[in-house]
Scaffold this active site. Structure first.
Site, PDB file in Angstrom:
ATOM      1  N   CYS C 131      33.265  40.175  43.927  1.00 45.78           N
ATOM      2  CA  CYS C 131      32.465  39.004  44.255  1.00 45.78           C
ATOM      3  C   CYS C 131      31.057  39.182  43.714  1.00 45.78           C
ATOM      4  CB  CYS C 131      32.411  38.774  45.759  1.00 45.78           C
ATOM      5  SG  CYS C 131      31.458  37.293  46.142  1.00 45.78           S
ATOM      6  N   LYS C 166      41.575  42.571  42.869  1.00 42.25           N
ATOM      7  CA  LYS C 166      41.039  41.383  42.192  1.00 42.25           C
ATOM      8  C   LYS C 166      39.848  41.775  41.335  1.00 42.25           C
ATOM      9  CE  LYS C 166      39.588  36.645  42.815  1.00 42.25           C
ATOM     10  NZ  LYS C 166      39.497  35.521  43.737  1.00 42.25           N
TER      11      LYS C 166
END
Ligand code: FAD
Ligand code: FAD
Ligand code: FMN
Ligand code: FMN
Ligand code: FES
Ligand code: FES
Lengths: 263, 304, 304, 263
Positions: C131, C166
């Site tokens: 992120c 991710k």
């Protein structure tokens, strides 16, 4: 080359996916030659980003006509423009169809689908130059031949073909061409349509030793020679280097084209 | 109100901060029908290798949402032909001329610089160490700080003109690369080159570019370009030239506010061939409206 | 024609390859008015820290050409409230549930996993190591192969469920990071998270996001996402889940063709809240038109 | 909440930058409450990407009206839609204006510029509920008060103000409010307009201890609670955490709002 950011759509006509616009654009019209094209901005938003190349279909005094088929989002947006709205166009661009010959004799124009677009302007100009013009116009079915009457009205000889036999000759337009070549001997061919059709027509031309002018398509970034995006390999010219379709074409002699690389 | 749009890069004074980006402006002359060269800051001509170069096979372009992927592969005429046929004409234009320098090896970069050093009419060299569509996997010198530093150093030593290092966005740490270029002796930094990208035709299952990969440009990449320009401008002491997706004066001014001293306009030239001139004009209007007398008042003034 | 859209990730069988991407689908239930959960492959719920989290101050969103920059900063309810209030409802839905795991430290990732391990109704963990809008400079573990490998290893050891790592696109070498995740024991890889980006308000000269930087998503980034998915899918032996800018079935199929076994749909959910279901439907239509009986026939079939 | 992807524009009116659309959308209309809004897709291309939030201006049987001012590209594209075209809208969204009170008494509605949009629907509903409604409608100049006649026709009391004095009271609408508060004692205020105006009105409300309902704006990613993009810090609610304007708002009690953070 001119840039007209306020070319007004003064007339619109459509047949299903096919659209014809007449656009008032005096400066571009006066320079236009058959085979040349326009770079048309289809939206005033950043979507789609690039202009779209569209052939000059006809010159009518200070206006030009375009004839196009909806192929994707860009042409779909273009088709929704209304009479009275303006278009931002650059043109005329590229090389013209008609070679610098003294005498043109019998000219055959072979158009498939939307490939008929530049042939109307071409046909009219050839006629003015004293050529005997015959147009072969092919499509999948009758609905793909929307502008056929127009040619006849302009006094241009025309034979149509449809793949499904719904109108005219039943078969490919190249079969029609083959038949015609048996009957008459064209001095020159002008060809515009899908690649497969153009390739076949070029083979016929080569077999019968008829010079043929072919209009190629290509993805275009700019249309005026600045991006090097539209190149294809063209024989003869400059030792077989990549040539810009927008500047060195879109029209080439059939024997210059390397079909394996024309996709 | 008289508005002063001029900027001084230290090594080069520009009439205004708007340059045409390399590879999107041909050799410059293609735009003669569309712009007045004395109304833009300057032009960065298409990337030049030493010899002529074929470039990649077509298809070379794909349009994407808000973007353009290109894999031209730096097709070009080479320095010799450029110097003989193009440069004399560029010299007649009243605008700054920056040449974008390419090389398949360190030696070739140097060769190009040495050749051009003997020509007149070039204001600076932009070292293109960041083209993603020449090598198949997108490799280029600007992916690594050491390679970048070393190449800039050699280039600087080889020539008499200012060196602008053009950086790639395809890196984890753009500041590290920028510092390497600065340490290598670069007079300025320009960024960003295109982002390594790809598209597939679902009907044929083939890549839409013959080269498989290409470089993404256009408004789609502006937010990334602006971020990197900001990061670099606040980290180095040499002038930064920002680019990536600039379509309007507002876009260009964003780059100035984050610290760029000048900007380059690329893909926009294909859509609106007068973009460079228009943007410079709109910049003036913006200053007028905001009561800004000198464009330099905007540079690096971001309020954090 | 009966078309089999199901895919098997090895650790998880999906009804079809279309998942909702984390952070763009709330905790899932927000979309109940718009979709039938049994018509999509599954949902990846919003990133969860151990405790509740405030997220970044507003403004948190900027729209750009073809893109959206967000700096939500992972506002969320925390594992406890999630497990008590949301999970029981998700369990009733007939769809795969993947939880996106966040942490401000290695320990926090583990804490979240250990807590969730004690709950039923979760099919896999997606480790959000990518992120860009939590730390001010955009730092995240997925920028470095060693950090990635080590964290994945710890996460894998800590929990009983499959781990999907991710990845972040903000790196020079995505393959290196993917291999590190694979070597660390990841069961799968998902990519891409958002690209670090920025926008400036030229009127106020302030960043348009309070956080200065944010993450760019949406169709603008698709060409970059597809390139990275291709690079990673051809380099690792674990299943890859592709995402970034998917708006239509054709977009999704591009990802399958380059080697993704499944896809996630993010930003599209905001514009067309039924995107996931619509795309799965369009995928079926595509297969029908092309005479494809099983969607798996498409995966990794790119013709180079 | 409903999703109507084919809501038809059945009537259009415009005054320079201001536009009013009447949109046929039975399912959304039946649920609509004053203060709620719609998420409108302004284009069928990816530009602009996101929907735009627009308040419900009026309900007319199975149709809703929206009233909006062109603020950028999105609203500009919206304004170009034609009668007969359809819109893709989601709604009604958010909390309504009217509190759950037994008796409403004298209600003052204060609207500035495009902020007048939700107050028409609100005024009509309040009147139905037996409230005595008075609307204060402010703008920079006369041209910013295009829908003023409408309120009078609906039997709603109205006083207008313009900053330049070209119509009605010469001054800010908040000055007008201050005057009014001297004369009568409103039981409740409903406020919608630019932040500076709303802040001033909220201060007046606080000073005179009049409860006030305020409609906040925010950048919205989704409009239905899924993106967490639209948050502002709201006092009282949930210990001062960020609250979603789309779901917990857009209407709040004036004293809940932290103005320094409402930008
Ligand atoms: C010199 C030239 C003249 C043309 N003249 C005409 C004309 O008179 N009438 C007409 O209907 N069409 C003409 N075309 C084709 C027309 O440009 C394309 O159909 C159009 O650009 C597709 O845009 P789109 O956004 O609708 O489709 P997209 O969604 O962009 O693409 C749809 C399909 O069209 C193909 N395509 C996209 N751009 C081009 C392009 N530049 N050239 C060829 N194919 C493309 C794509 O590969 C895809 O298969 C011409 C093309 C060229 C190069
Ligand atoms: C709940 C709600 C109800 C609204 N109701 C109405 C209404 O009834 N009539 C009306 O005219 N406008 C209304 N707005 C404002 C309207 O949504 C914005 O003007 C519009 O989104 C701007 O889009 P644009 O593309 O035209 O402008 P952009 O180019 O996107 O932006 C132009 C300006 O508008 C601001 N803006 C962008 N999006 C929003 C947003 N979501 N909210 C507030 N400002 C924004 C930008 O910061 C910028 O300053 C409402 C906003 C909200 C949040
Ligand atoms: C068709 C094309 C060709 C390009 N050629 C070059 C080049 O030769 N040298 C170079 O440094 N950059 C080249 N670029 C990159 C641009 O100079 C610029 O860095 C990039 O496009 C981002 O700016 P933009 O978004 O304004 O286009 C090229 C870009 C495009 C689109
Ligand atoms: C508003 C928003 C919030 C997001 N939150 C998360 C998150 O909590 N965890 C995560 O791993 N990714 C998050 N993402 C990234 C998406 O899951 C996805 O990786 C990215 O948006 C690219 O896909 P898209 O272009 O389809 O949106 C978020 C994206 C958006 C737009
Ligand atoms: S289209 Fe740009 S050079 Fe031909
Ligand atoms: S706009 Fe998405 S949560 Fe409010």
């Amino acid at each position: 080359m001119q840039w007209d950011s306020r070319a007004k759509i003064i007339f619109k006509q459509n047949w299903n996916d096919y659209h014809l616009f007449r656009i008032e654009t005096p400066k571009i019209a006066v320079e236009a030659r058959p085979g040349q094209f326009l770079m048309v901005r289809v939206s005033d938003t950043p979507y789609p980003l690039l202009r779209r190349p569209i052939s000059i279909h006809s010159r009518e005094r200070n206006a030009l006509e375009i004839f196009f088929q909806v192929a994707g989002q860009g042409t779909a947006l273009l088709s929704r423009k209304k009479e009275g709205e303006t278009l931002d166009i650059i043109g005329p661009l590229g090389k013209e169809f008609i070679p610098d010959w003294e005498h043109l004799g019998i000219a055959y124009l072979i158009g498939g689908g939307r490939g008929i677009a530049p042939l109307y302007f071409l046909g009219k100009e050839l006629k003015k130059l004293g050529a005997k013009v015959h147009v072969l116009y092919g499509g999948k079915t009758l609905a793909d031949l929307p502008v056929k009457e127009k040619f006849k009205k302009a006094g241009l000889g025309m034979t149509c073909s449809t793949d499904d036999g719904s109108f005219g000759f039943h078969g490919f337009v190249t079969d029609l061409l083959e038949n015609e070549i048996q009957k008459t001997t064209p001095q020159i061919l002008f060809i515009c349509g899908p690649n497969s059709m153009m390739k076949k027509a070029a083979e016929l031309a080569a077999a019968h030793k008829i010079p043929a002018r072919i209009s190629l398509e290509s993805m275009m970034g700019c249309g005026f020679g600045a991006c090097w995006g539209c190149v294809k390999r063209i024989k003869k010219s400059d030792n077989g280097k990549w040539r810009k379709i927008c500047e060195d074409g879109p029209v080439f002699w059939a024997e210059e084209i390397i079909w394996e690389e024309a996709e | 109100m008289m508005i002063d749009l001029s900027v001084d890069l230290g090594f080069l004074k520009l009439r205004n901060p708007v340059l045409a980006a390399s590879g999107t402006f041909g050799y410059g002359l293609e735009f003669a029908p569309f712009i007045d060269f004395d109304k833009i800051g300057g032009i960065v001509v298409k990337g030049l290798y030493f010899g002529p170069r074929e470039g990649n096979p077509p298809p070379r372009l794909v349009e994407t949402t808000g973007g353009l992927i290109n894999a031209i592969g730096l097709q070009g005429v080479g320095v010799e032909k450029f110097s003989e046929e193009v440069l004399p004409k560029l010299r007649e234009l009243d605008t700054a001329v920056i040449v974008n320098i390419c090389g398949a090896s360190d030696e070739e970069y140097i060769q190009v610089i040495e050749y051009l050093d003997r020509q007149e009419g070039v204001d600076a060299y932009e070292l293109n160490i960041s083209c993603p569509n020449v090598e198949k996997n997108g490799f280029c010198p600007a992916l690594d700080p050491d390679t970048t530093g070393a190449l800039v150093k050699q280039a600087k030593a080889a020539g008499r003109r200012p060196i602008i290092a053009k950086l790639s966005p395809n890196v984890t740490n753009i500041v590290e690369i920028a510092r390497a270029a600065e340490d290598g002796g670069a007079d300025g930094i320009s960024l960003i080159n295109t982002l390594l990208a790809m598209a597939v035709d679902v009907e044929t299952r083939r890549p839409k570019l013959a080269n498989i990969f290409g470089g993404l440009s256009g408004p789609a990449i502006k937010p990334i370009a602006l971020r990197m320009t900001y990061q670099v401008a606040t980290a180095v002491n040499i002038p930064v030239i920002g680019m990536g997706g600039i379509m309007t004066a507002a876009d260009a001014i964003e780059f100035l506010i984050v610290g760029a001293k000048a900007v380059q306009v690329g893909t926009a030239n294909f859509i609106d061939p007068a973009s460079t001139m228009r943007i410079a004009g709109e910049m003036k209007d913006f200053c007028e409206r905001k009561g800004i007398k000198k464009i330099t008042e905007l540079i690096g003034t971001i309020k954090i």
